[in-house]
Design an enzyme around this catalytic site. Structure first.
Site, PDB file in Angstrom:
ATOM      1  N   LYS B 112       0.864  -1.122   0.080  1.00 51.30           N
ATOM      2  CA  LYS B 112      -0.066  -0.019   0.016  1.00 51.30           C
ATOM      3  C   LYS B 112       0.863   1.246  -0.027  1.00 51.30           C
ATOM      4  O   LYS B 112       2.048   1.233   0.589  1.00 51.30           O
ATOM      5  CB  LYS B 112      -0.971  -0.039   1.168  1.00 51.30           C
ATOM      6  CG  LYS B 112      -1.840  -0.954   1.291  1.00 51.30           C
ATOM      7  CD  LYS B 112      -2.685  -0.776   2.332  1.00 51.30           C
ATOM      8  CE  LYS B 112      -4.005  -1.986   2.868  1.00 51.30           C
ATOM      9  NZ  LYS B 112      -5.012  -1.803   1.534  1.00 51.30           N
ATOM     10  N   GLY B 184     -10.724  -2.642   8.791  1.00 54.44           N
ATOM     11  CA  GLY B 184     -10.547  -2.744  10.096  1.00 54.44           C
ATOM     12  C   GLY B 184     -11.610  -2.902  11.016  1.00 54.44           C
ATOM     13  O   GLY B 184     -11.266  -2.709  12.149  1.00 54.44           O
ATOM     14  N   ARG B 196     -23.230  -2.481  -3.769  1.00 53.64           N
ATOM     15  CA  ARG B 196     -24.557  -2.509  -4.278  1.00 53.64           C
ATOM     16  C   ARG B 196     -24.614  -0.988  -5.005  1.00 53.64           C
ATOM     17  O   ARG B 196     -25.267  -0.670  -6.091  1.00 53.64           O
ATOM     18  CB  ARG B 196     -25.510  -2.221  -3.020  1.00 53.64           C
ATOM     19  CG  ARG B 196     -26.008  -3.581  -2.733  1.00 53.64           C
ATOM     20  CD  ARG B 196     -27.287  -3.548  -2.080  1.00 53.64           C
ATOM     21  NE  ARG B 196     -27.697  -4.892  -1.471  1.00 53.64           N
ATOM     22  CZ  ARG B 196     -28.230  -5.886  -2.431  1.00 53.64           C
ATOM     23  NH1 ARG B 196     -28.467  -5.912  -3.488  1.00 53.64           N
ATOM     24  NH2 ARG B 196     -28.631  -7.217  -1.549  1.00 53.64           N
ATOM     25  N   GLY B 245     -13.900  -5.231   5.909  1.00 51.86           N
ATOM     26  CA  GLY B 245     -15.027  -5.559   6.772  1.00 51.86           C
ATOM     27  C   GLY B 245     -15.351  -7.139   6.666  1.00 51.86           C
ATOM     28  O   GLY B 245     -16.219  -7.460   7.284  1.00 51.86           O
ATOM     29  N   SER B 267      -8.142  -7.466   8.278  1.00 53.37           N
ATOM     30  CA  SER B 267      -7.944  -7.851   9.555  1.00 53.37           C
ATOM     31  C   SER B 267      -8.915  -9.270   9.879  1.00 53.37           C
ATOM     32  O   SER B 267      -8.448  -9.693  11.143  1.00 53.37           O
ATOM     33  CB  SER B 267      -8.419  -6.712  10.608  1.00 53.37           C
ATOM     34  OG  SER B 267      -8.243  -5.526   9.990  1.00 53.37           O
TER      35      SER B 267
END
Lengths: 194, 325
Positions: B112, B184, B196, B245, B267
């Site tokens: 990153k 995270g 969506r 998520g 994560s």
């Protein structure tokens, strides 16, 4: 004609689009039962370690080897690695085709490239084929009954990038990433020959 | 100095590899190749489809990820959950860590850079990483501009929350897109919202008359040509993954059923009770995303999922997804 594309991981959708465009029936293959009734199988590009591990977990290795006893199989890039006898690394392989493969032979992504290949076995052999090499492997050694279909050459040295052994066909590049359907036509002819 | 057996074997392997590569390079130099073109950059993302890209912070993690069947790893110093917990400025990782991970695994390695930090990107290109993520998870370096990604020979992936943002990033040269979600958090709701949004706007675009495309491009702040292309293709012009998520096999399959082409898990793996097992289960869930019986089987006995933090408990000012312009 019904052609399967191994859909565990990778660019199987691109192969399916090409096959449908050529008017054949297609099926995504994720489980052993999905092989029933197919006339040929393509193993796409992707990560060969991922494809191999998923094939082991879902008990596909033996059914694929059985399928290979009577049907044509074509592997592109990761697929070529997966059907090879030897890749000098500990990873699951089908060990169908008598070739040895060097993975990531040109280096990392920064060394990926497109090259115009002349391929005598294709229709309109005088028209170059735009071959897309992505972190590509090369075919380092071939066995007795294996013939070279395409190579990168500078006159002095050459590197094998496509080969065929009876029903088995390997390309270290990705015809499915182009709009040129000649390699797919070539494979469909192989399937028809049985 | 005596070398132990393992270092000797490694040194020998490196020597053989470099001899071999020099031969390949001589050959390459003599043929006309197109290197670093958009087709080549997008091509690698196409090879990652149907796969899981995992955040890793150590060589050990990277090996676990590869063993579990990851298609690529994202080399980081801290996973997003820790960045969120510890605060401070989050920057590109130490090149030493990235190089060690590149050495340890055979799958592609991503890393990153901060939004707009074009020098961090130059450094990653010099290291030879396979993909750069210009990421909202790190602290932005520029509040108005993203990196001009056309200037690089290595490909970039960028985050987005809607179609306009996706097409702006592609306009700047991104060869792969991921919906942002909320990194995270362990809460999939934002990943769903963003997927969506993007996929829904593409569906609506199919019914938008050509005459209205310019006004639409203006409204969403997207390059006109890319709006036209998206309408024609009925999809983004590059590969589209979900991120932010995703913590369970069911989350991953949910995103796949919504229509993305693969997932990033940050994560969710190494903040869980049994990372190796969860990683493998998520890989399998992305392949068998449409088969509830298999999903039920692979979801059993995975141990603790990451604890997570509900999106409503994260103040607006601490949300990562709002970074990016």
């Amino acid at each position: 004609m019904n052609i399967g594309v191994l859909a565990l991981q990778g660019d199987f959708a691109e192969h399916l689009v090409m096959l449908r465009h050529l008017g054949v029936e297609t099926r995504e293959v994720r489980l052993p039962s999905h092989l029933d009734g197919l006339h040929g199988l393509i193993i796409p590009g992707g990560e060969s370690t991922t494809i191999g591990k998923l094939a082991v977990t879902y008990d596909l290795i033996r059914p694929l080897r059985t399928f290979a006893q009577e049907h044509a199989i074509w592997g592109t890039c990761a697929g070529a690695i997966f059907i090879a006898k030897e890749v000098y690394r500990d990873q699951p392989l089908l060990k169908l085709m008598n070739i040895s493969i060097q993975r990531n032979a040109f280096g990392r992504q920064v060394n990926s490239f497109v090259h115009e290949l002349l391929v005598p076995a294709l229709e309109q052999p005088e028209r170059p084929f735009r071959a897309v090499f992505i972190r590509a492997p090369i075919i380092e050694n071939i066995g007795q009954n294996v013939s070279v279909i395409a190579e990168l050459s500078n006159g002095n040295n050459s590197i094998i990038v496509s080969a065929r052994e009876n029903r088995f066909f390997a390309t270290s590049f990705h015809p499915e990433l182009t709009k040129d359907d000649r390699f797919h036509r070539y494979f469909l002819e192989m399937v028809e020959e049985g | 100095m005596a070398l132990d057996k393992r270092s000797f074997a490694l040194a020998l392997a490196r020597m053989v590899k470099s001899l071999y590569e020099s031969q390949v390079q001589i050959l390459e130099a003599n043929v006309e190749n197109e290197v670093g073109t958009f087709a080549v950059k997008k091509g690698l993302a196409q090879m990652l489809k149907g796969g899981v890209i995992m955040d890793v912070v150590t060589v050990e993690h990277a090996r676990i990820a590869e063993e579990a069947g990851a298609v690529a790893v994202m080399a980081l110093e801290r996973v997003p959950a820790d960045i969120r917990a510890q605060g401070g400025v989050a920057r590109m990782s130490d090149p030493e860590l990235i190089l060690q991970i590149m050495e340890a695994v055979s799958i592609p390695v991503m890393a990153k850079v901060r939004i707009g930090h074009f020098v961090e990107a130059q450094i990653l290109e010099a290291l030879g990483v396979d993909y750069v993520d210009e990421s909202e998870v790190l602290t932005p370096a520029d509040e108005h501009n993203h990196i001009n990604k056309h200037e690089y020979g290595i490909p970039f992936v960028c985050g987005c929350r809607n179609l306009g943002e996706a097409l702006r990033r592609i306009g700047e040269g991104a060869a792969m897109i991921r919906t942002k979600g909320e990194a995270g958090s362990g809460d999939v709701v934002e990943a769903v919202r963003h997927a969506r949004a993007v996929l829904g706007e593409i569906r609506k675009l199919q019914n938008t008359p050509d005459m209205e495309l310019m006004a639409y491009a203006k409204k969403i702040g997207a390059p006109y040509k890319l709006v036209q292309e998206t309408k024609e293709l009925k999809s983004l012009p590059v590969v589209n993954f979900a991120a932010g998520g995703i913590a369970t096999p069911a989350d991953a399959a949910l995103m796949m059923q919504l229509g993305v082409e693969g997932v990033f898990v940050g994560s969710g793996i190494f903040k869980s009770g049994d990372p190796a097992r969860r990683a493998k289960a998520i890989v399998e869930a992305v392949t068998h995303y449409n088969d509830p019986k298999i999903l039920a089987e692979i979801s059993r006995n995975l141990g603790e999922a990451m604890v997570g933090i509900g999106i409503s408990d994260i103040p607006e000012s601490e949300r990562m997804a709002v970074r990016g312009w």
